[in-house]
Write an enzyme that holds these catalytic residues in place. Structure first.
Site: not given
Ligand code: PEP
Ligand code: MG
Length: 573
Positions: A190, A297, A333, A455-456, A466, A503
């Protein structure tokens, strides 16, 4: 001269400035007997005074750079420093037991922290967090160790740190912090995401910067390539200044596309949205020609403070975003705390695997009152724009149903009170857990939309943290395993007439964009600073042509094959 290091390119741009090391000192307290308790009391008072004046300065600085809410944390800290309930027992201990001030402070503070934390009362738990922070500051003064605060930087610097927490990053002022480099972290940690929002060039996961860069050394951060040059010679500085100017020139070319719709060469429109963390980020979205907000977020509203934001304060934040977007789609979200995003006042036990733990919707469904407050705030703000709500980390259809039931319940209660609510709020989910991607056909019947959180989704599909640069080689957005999951999700949604966005950071990647276009993605949401580049790329691509390549791409064996193939077929800058 010219020592070269490298890491993961995390935020575009080039910066040249002197290094500023952000260190988290270890505070080791030993018990010693003292012979002169008056002298020891004076030493304690002087540490208190130093801490107070430091906090006053930080508070003023934060209020000026951020806002009064963020600054309120420091008011709470100042109150602790003059609280007789805490100070009394410390001075007694020094006088009666003849122990050093550090020991008396730590013992007393730990006693209060333990006591407050054990109470079933959020207010008292927050006080424990304040005492912990303040104790650290006073102890540092007593021990002669300096602690730093990123919001106090008033010189042009490049921050060098082992890691930056999201709350450290929130304090960075782009006027002075020209770039940052960390030893740990990945492109989707993040702090890296925030760097892109703040448009601060950054390289993360560089492993050895803390051991090789000293304060004041001149450093070049190349956030485009992930390169770091320490102590550059004049020739190197000149060549990077040149590269920086070329990048700025490129950016001004892209800026011409600000008000253009995003239409492929064969006439197909996709929506280009942005990811934001706070209402302040909306200005950047509009500035970069964003057509939507694909991800707000909201957790940042809950961070850097001592308690949950009140309902009215939340309404204000959500309404501010919706109003600024002036009817453009805005996907908010619900709270996604956990993983690398902590709330200091939510005293949750440490977990072995925080990314697999008690987070996001799991936590919200258990802390129902807190979740209901957020849903109410969103509903009340909804009349100000085009609101869509999505739930993070949905793993099962039951979780979605439970969250949706709470949403409908709060909606019904507000309607009964004649409170105005938008009639067109869509309710969707993030697809970021493989089980949900695989079951997308079942979800597609009940949700209004999907937003793929790569990302997740990548970290869970590849079982690669990650945040961990040692396994970052497994973090492969173009791995056919990921692409096949994305296809499953898009096809399932389209079959039910629902739309799909993405996203995760993959949505702004120039290799991913042609593939996603071919797969039929409807909305791409990325860092605002990537939008115009993506638009310039999409304008030159043909959707039909990319569709023709999809089967070949999905039948490939490796991420590398996909990457090489896409580079060959797509028109890029
Ligand atoms: C993701 O996981 O791709 C996402 C957009 O959420 P975050 O990066 O806040 O976990
Ligand atoms: Mg996520």
């Amino acid at each position: 001269m010219n020592q070269r290091l490298s890491g993961i390119a995390a935020s575009n741009g080039i910066a040249i400035a002197k290094a500023f090391r952000l260190e988290n000192p270890e505070l080791i307290v030993k018990k010693t007997s003292i012979s002169n308790s008056n002298a020891e009391l004076k030493r304690f008072e002087s540490a208190l005074d130093q801490s107070k004046s430091e906090l006053e300065k930080i508070k003023a600085q934060t209020a000026q750079q951020m806002n009064d809410e963020e600054a309120a944390i420091f008011s709470a800290h100042l109150l602790v420093l003059s609280d007789p309930e805490l100070l009394g027992p410390i001075t007694e201990k020094i006088k009666l037991e003849n122990v050093n001030a550090e020991f008396a402070l730590q013992e007393t503070a730990n006693m209060f922290i333990g006591l407050f934390e054990s109470m079933d009362n959020d207010y008292m738990k927050e006080r424990a967090a304040d005492i912990r922070d303040v104790t650290k500051r006073v102890l540092a003064h007593l021990l002669g160790v300096s602690i730093q605060n990123p919001s106090m930087i008033t010189d042009e610097v490049i921050i060098i740190a082992e890691d930056l927490t999201p709350s450290d990053t929130v304090q960075l002022n782009p006027q002075y912090v020209k770039g940052f480099i960390t030893d740990i972290g990945g492109r989707t940690s993040h702090s890296a995401i925030l760097a892109r929002t703040l448009e601060i060039p950054a390289v993360v996961g560089a492993k050895t910067v803390m051991s090789s860069i000293q304060n004041g050394m001149i450093v070049i951060v190349d956030g485009l390539e992930g390169d770091i040059i320490v102590n550059p010679d004049q020739k190197t500085i000149a060549s990077y200044e040149d590269k920086k100017a070329r990048y700025e020139q490129q950016k001004s070319e892209w800026a011409k596309l600000k008000n253009e719709p995003t239409i492929t060469s064969d006439g197909y429109h996709v929506e280009l949205g942005a990811n934001i963390g706070t209402p302040k980020d909306v200005a950047g979205v509009l500035e970069h020609g964003g057509e939507a907000i694909g991800l707000y977020r909201t957790e940042f509203l809950y961070m850097g403070r001592n308690q949950f934001p009140a309902e009215d304060e939340q309404v204000e934040a959500y309404a501010s975003v919706l109003k600024q977007m002036n009817g453009k789609p805005t996907v908010v979200r619900t709270l996604d705390i956990g993983g690398d995003k902590e709330l200091s006042y939510l005293k949750l036990p440490k977990e072995m695997n925080p990314f697999l733990g008690f987070r996001a919707i799991r936590l919200c469904l258990e802390m129902e009152e807190m979740f209901r407050t957020q849903l109410r705030a969103l509903l009340r703000a909804s009349i100000h724009g085009n609101l869509k709500i999505m739930f993070p980390m949905i793993a099962t259809i039951e979780e979605f149903r439970q969250a949706k039931t709470l949403f409908l319940d709060e909606k019904a209660k507000l309607e009964k009170k004649n409170i105005a609510i938008s009639k067109t709020i869509e309710v969707g989910i993030m697809v970021e857990i493989p089980s949900t991607a695989v079951m997308a056909d079942i979800f597609a019947k009940e949700v209004d939309f999907f937003s793929i959180g790569t990302n997740d989704l990548i970290q869970y599909t590849m079982a690669a943290d990650r945040m961990n640069e040692r396994v970052s080689y497994l973090y492969q957005p173009f791995n056919p395993a990921i692409l096949r999951l994305v296809k499953i999700v898009i096809d399932a949604a389209h079959k039910e007439g629902k739309w799909v966005g993405m996203c995760g950071e993959m949505a702004g990647d120039e290799i991913a964009i042609p593939i996603l276009l071919g797969l039929g993605l409807d909305e791409f949401s990325m860092s605002a600073s990537s939008i115009l580049k993506a638009r310039s790329q999409i304008l030159k691509l043909s959707k039909k042509e990319m569709e023709r390549h999809t089967e070949t791409i999905l039948s490939m064996s490796t991420s590398q094959e996909v990457e090489t193939y896409v580079k060959k077929i797509s028109v890029t800058e």
